[in-house]
Each structure stands twice: as C-alpha cells, then as structure tokens.
Design a protein around this motif. Structure first.
Motif, PDB file in Angstrom:
ATOM      1  N   HIS A  77      15.351  19.783   1.565  1.00 15.19           N
ATOM      2  CA  HIS A  77      16.708  19.326   1.843  1.00 15.19           C
ATOM      3  C   HIS A  77      17.622  19.571   0.642  1.00 15.19           C
ATOM      4  N   VAL A  78      17.057  19.476  -0.559  1.00 13.10           N
ATOM      5  CA  VAL A  78      17.841  19.805  -1.753  1.00 13.10           C
ATOM      6  C   VAL A  78      18.265  21.271  -1.702  1.00 13.10           C
ATOM      7  N   MET A  79      17.322  22.148  -1.385  1.00 13.62           N
ATOM      8  CA  MET A  79      17.634  23.572  -1.304  1.00 13.62           C
ATOM      9  C   MET A  79      18.573  23.875  -0.143  1.00 13.62           C
ATOM     10  N   LYS A  80      18.428  23.149   0.948  1.00 11.04           N
ATOM     11  CA  LYS A  80      19.334  23.327   2.082  1.00 11.04           C
ATOM     12  C   LYS A  80      20.774  23.032   1.659  1.00 11.04           C
ATOM     13  N   ASN A  81      20.940  21.999   0.856  1.00  6.08           N
ATOM     14  CA  ASN A  81      22.264  21.638   0.353  1.00  6.08           C
ATOM     15  C   ASN A  81      22.831  22.734  -0.535  1.00  6.08           C
ATOM     16  N   LEU A  82      21.993  23.274  -1.418  1.00  6.23           N
ATOM     17  CA  LEU A  82      22.443  24.350  -2.302  1.00  6.23           C
ATOM     18  C   LEU A  82      22.758  25.607  -1.507  1.00  6.23           C
ATOM     19  N   ASN A  83      21.922  25.942  -0.544  1.00  6.13           N
ATOM     20  CA  ASN A  83      22.169  27.128   0.284  1.00  6.13           C
ATOM     21  C   ASN A  83      23.451  26.992   1.096  1.00  6.13           C
TER      22      ASN A  83
ATOM     23  N   ALA B 190       0.818  -1.222   0.000  1.00  4.30           N
ATOM     24  CA  ALA B 190       0.000   0.000   0.000  1.00  4.30           C
ATOM     25  C   ALA B 190       0.846   1.264   0.000  1.00  4.30           C
ATOM     26  N   ILE B 191       2.112   1.153   0.365  1.00  4.22           N
ATOM     27  CA  ILE B 191       3.013   2.316   0.384  1.00  4.22           C
ATOM     28  C   ILE B 191       3.517   2.561  -1.038  1.00  4.22           C
ATOM     29  N   GLN B 192       3.046   3.613  -1.650  1.00  3.18           N
ATOM     30  CA  GLN B 192       3.376   3.898  -3.051  1.00  3.18           C
ATOM     31  C   GLN B 192       4.472   4.948  -3.214  1.00  3.18           C
ATOM     32  N   VAL B 193       4.582   5.867  -2.256  1.00  2.00           N
ATOM     33  CA  VAL B 193       5.555   6.963  -2.337  1.00  2.00           C
ATOM     34  C   VAL B 193       6.256   7.108  -0.994  1.00  2.00           C
ATOM     35  N   VAL B 194       7.565   7.280  -1.026  1.00  2.00           N
ATOM     36  CA  VAL B 194       8.329   7.499   0.204  1.00  2.00           C
ATOM     37  C   VAL B 194       9.157   8.770   0.038  1.00  2.00           C
ATOM     38  N   ASN B 195       8.889   9.755   0.893  1.00  2.00           N
ATOM     39  CA  ASN B 195       9.684  10.987   0.921  1.00  2.00           C
ATOM     40  C   ASN B 195      10.827  10.813   1.905  1.00  2.00           C
ATOM     41  N   VAL B 196      12.030  11.170   1.484  1.00  2.00           N
ATOM     42  CA  VAL B 196      13.193  11.041   2.370  1.00  2.00           C
ATOM     43  C   VAL B 196      14.043  12.300   2.299  1.00  2.00           C
ATOM     44  N   ASP B 197      14.756  12.572   3.397  1.00  2.00           N
ATOM     45  CA  ASP B 197      15.828  13.547   3.255  1.00  2.00           C
ATOM     46  C   ASP B 197      16.994  12.815   2.595  1.00  2.00           C
ATOM     47  N   MET B 198      18.029  13.517   2.240  1.00  2.00           N
ATOM     48  CA  MET B 198      19.070  12.915   1.416  1.00  2.00           C
ATOM     49  C   MET B 198      20.081  12.139   2.268  1.00  2.00           C
ATOM     50  N   TRP B 199      19.604  11.017   2.785  1.00  2.84           N
ATOM     51  CA  TRP B 199      20.417  10.113   3.606  1.00  2.84           C
ATOM     52  C   TRP B 199      20.340   8.745   2.947  1.00  2.84           C
TER      53      TRP B 199
ATOM     54  N   PHE C  40      27.419  20.640  -4.960  1.00  2.34           N
ATOM     55  CA  PHE C  40      25.991  20.501  -5.213  1.00  2.34           C
ATOM     56  C   PHE C  40      25.727  19.755  -6.512  1.00  2.34           C
ATOM     57  N   LEU C  41      26.590  19.948  -7.509  1.00  4.37           N
ATOM     58  CA  LEU C  41      26.434  19.210  -8.755  1.00  4.37           C
ATOM     59  C   LEU C  41      26.615  17.713  -8.514  1.00  4.37           C
ATOM     60  N   VAL C  42      27.518  17.367  -7.601  1.00  4.34           N
ATOM     61  CA  VAL C  42      27.701  15.956  -7.234  1.00  4.34           C
ATOM     62  C   VAL C  42      26.418  15.427  -6.590  1.00  4.34           C
ATOM     63  N   THR C  43      25.837  16.229  -5.701  1.00  4.07           N
ATOM     64  CA  THR C  43      24.582  15.839  -5.050  1.00  4.07           C
ATOM     65  C   THR C  43      23.483  15.644  -6.082  1.00  4.07           C
ATOM     66  N   LEU C  44      23.377  16.561  -7.034  1.00  4.33           N
ATOM     67  CA  LEU C  44      22.366  16.432  -8.083  1.00  4.33           C
ATOM     68  C   LEU C  44      22.554  15.149  -8.871  1.00  4.33           C
TER      69      LEU C  44
ATOM     70  N   HIS D 264       4.530  16.768  -6.681  1.00  6.08           N
ATOM     71  CA  HIS D 264       5.012  17.755  -5.704  1.00  6.08           C
ATOM     72  C   HIS D 264       4.943  17.218  -4.267  1.00  6.08           C
ATOM     73  N   TRP D 265       5.351  15.967  -4.102  1.00  5.33           N
ATOM     74  CA  TRP D 265       5.418  15.393  -2.754  1.00  5.33           C
ATOM     75  C   TRP D 265       6.585  16.002  -1.991  1.00  5.33           C
ATOM     76  N   THR D 266       6.397  16.278  -0.715  1.00  6.28           N
ATOM     77  CA  THR D 266       7.479  16.776   0.130  1.00  6.28           C
ATOM     78  C   THR D 266       7.438  16.080   1.490  1.00  6.28           C
ATOM     79  N   ASN D 267       8.464  16.346   2.280  1.00  5.47           N
ATOM     80  CA  ASN D 267       8.563  15.785   3.627  1.00  5.47           C
ATOM     81  C   ASN D 267       8.141  16.824   4.678  1.00  5.47           C
ATOM     82  N   ALA D 268       7.366  17.801   4.254  1.00  2.00           N
ATOM     83  CA  ALA D 268       7.033  18.924   5.141  1.00  2.00           C
ATOM     84  C   ALA D 268       6.313  18.494   6.407  1.00  2.00           C
ATOM     85  N   PHE D 269       5.444  17.497   6.308  1.00  2.00           N
ATOM     86  CA  PHE D 269       4.705  17.059   7.485  1.00  2.00           C
ATOM     87  C   PHE D 269       5.659  16.542   8.567  1.00  2.00           C
ATOM     88  N   ALA D 270       6.581  15.675   8.180  1.00  2.00           N
ATOM     89  CA  ALA D 270       7.531  15.115   9.145  1.00  2.00           C
ATOM     90  C   ALA D 270       8.451  16.198   9.697  1.00  2.00           C
ATOM     91  N   GLU D 271       8.868  17.107   8.826  1.00  2.00           N
ATOM     92  CA  GLU D 271       9.740  18.194   9.283  1.00  2.00           C
ATOM     93  C   GLU D 271       9.031  19.074  10.299  1.00  2.00           C
TER      94      GLU D 271
END
Length: 202
Positions: free
Chosen positions: A71-77, A40-49, A176-180, A194-201
């Motif tokens: 988390h992607v933007m955090k890495n770029l920032n 039943a789990i179709q989508v999993v949002n993760v931070d970059m770990w 950051f290019l390596v991360t991408l 447009h799934w995000t991890n905002a709820f968990a954060e």
C-alpha cells in the motif's frame, strides 16, 4: 462499499469479515476477544487507513502496527502516475506520442520489465527528464523494501531518500512525503521482520 477482512496469516485463515471499515466496528470486534486472545496478538498489518490504527492502539496497545509495504508503494506509484499524466497533457505532440502507453512501464517493478518495455523506458527517459527523475526515485524507494533488513538502517535510508526528493524539488511527490511523515513509524516496523498484508490481499 468496503468490508474489513481480519485474517491470521501465520495460521493461513480468515478470522472474520466485518461489514465496514469504521473504527467503532473494529474496536467492538477486538473488545469481543478474550483478554488472552488480545494479548496473543503481537503484530497487526494494516493498509493505510487511520481508523484501523486508532482501533488497534485503543484495544491492543501492546501490538506492533505495520503499514503494508504494497500500500505504501501503491501510494507512491499514484503520485508517479499523476506526474506522468500532467507531463503528458502539457507536452508537445511529438512528446505525447512517445509517452503514450507509458503508465504501466513506469509503475511496474523495473526488474520485471521485458526487453521491449526496457526500450520504451529509455525513450521515456530521453523525452522527459522529469519523468526519469520520478521513476528513478520510485525505484530507489522500492529497493529499500527489498534490500534492507534492519529498522534503524531503513530509517536512515528513507530519511536520505526524503532529502533527495526535497533537494530535487520533485513536486509530484510532495503528497507522498506527507504520507511518509504520517505513517513513518508504522512503515519502519516492516523492516523488523518484513511483515506484510499479502495474505489478506490475496
């Protein structure tokens, strides 16, 4: 010391909090679900770990893995902040004075800057063309998340952005290019729904 929060955003609830973020810990938890629950789990949002993605791939091979956009933007920032720090440390005294207090202005979404901050940003642009380039590239990348709604269009836009960074030889963004490159498919999966991890954060 990190804990692992497992949540179901669509249900507005936390499923569990695990004592660490090791791959084995998450795999054991997922293995404890029934076959029906796992399917039943179709989508999993993760931070970059990476251990998270490895565990999900092992136990939920059918699921779409999405790298959390914040988390992607955090890495770029972080790369932008490193660039600002190096430029500021090596600048003449008068430039250092102008760049003082610029950290949050550079990492904050440009559309959210107030009038005073916008004025400060223009001063930063004037005294440091290199920071101007870094900031404009950061904002351009951020806008991709906010404007694109198609995965294929996002793929082409991000590849174009990468070519811009390489053509401008922005050394600060090389990590950051390596991360991408490492997370490219998972980042693109954001643009499906447009799934995000905002709820968990939160």
């Amino acid at each position: 010391n990190f804990a692992l929060v497992i949540s179901a955003p669509e249900a507005g609830c936390v499923w569990d909090v695990l004592p660490n973020r090791e791959r084995e810990t998450l795999e054991k938890w997922l293995a404890g679900l029934s076959p029906e629950q796992r399917q039943a789990i179709q989508v999993v949002n993760v931070d970059m770990w990476e251990p998270y993605t490895l565990a999900v791939q092992a136990k939920l091979p059918h699921a779409t893995i999405v790298a959390d956009r914040f988390h992607v933007m955090k890495n770029l920032n972080h790369c932008l902040t490193q660039a600002r720090r190096e430029i500021q440390n090596n600048a003449p005294a008068e430039v250092k004075a102008q760049l003082k207090g610029s950290r949050w202005i550079l990492v904050k979404n440009q559309k959210d800057l107030n009038e005073k901050e916008r004025t400060k940003l223009q001063i930063i642009y004037q005294v440091s063309p290199e920071l101007k380039t870094c900031h404009e590239l950061k904002e351009l990348f951020r806008l991709l998340f906010e404007t694109l709604t198609d995965r294929e269009a996002a793929k082409q836009a991000i590849q174009t952005w990468i070519r811009q960074v390489e053509a401008l030889e922005v050394k600060a963004f090389k990590p950051f290019l390596v991360t991408l490159n490492n997370w490219f498919e998972q980042i693109l999966n954001y643009f499906i729904e447009h799934w995000t991890n905002a709820f968990a954060e939160g």
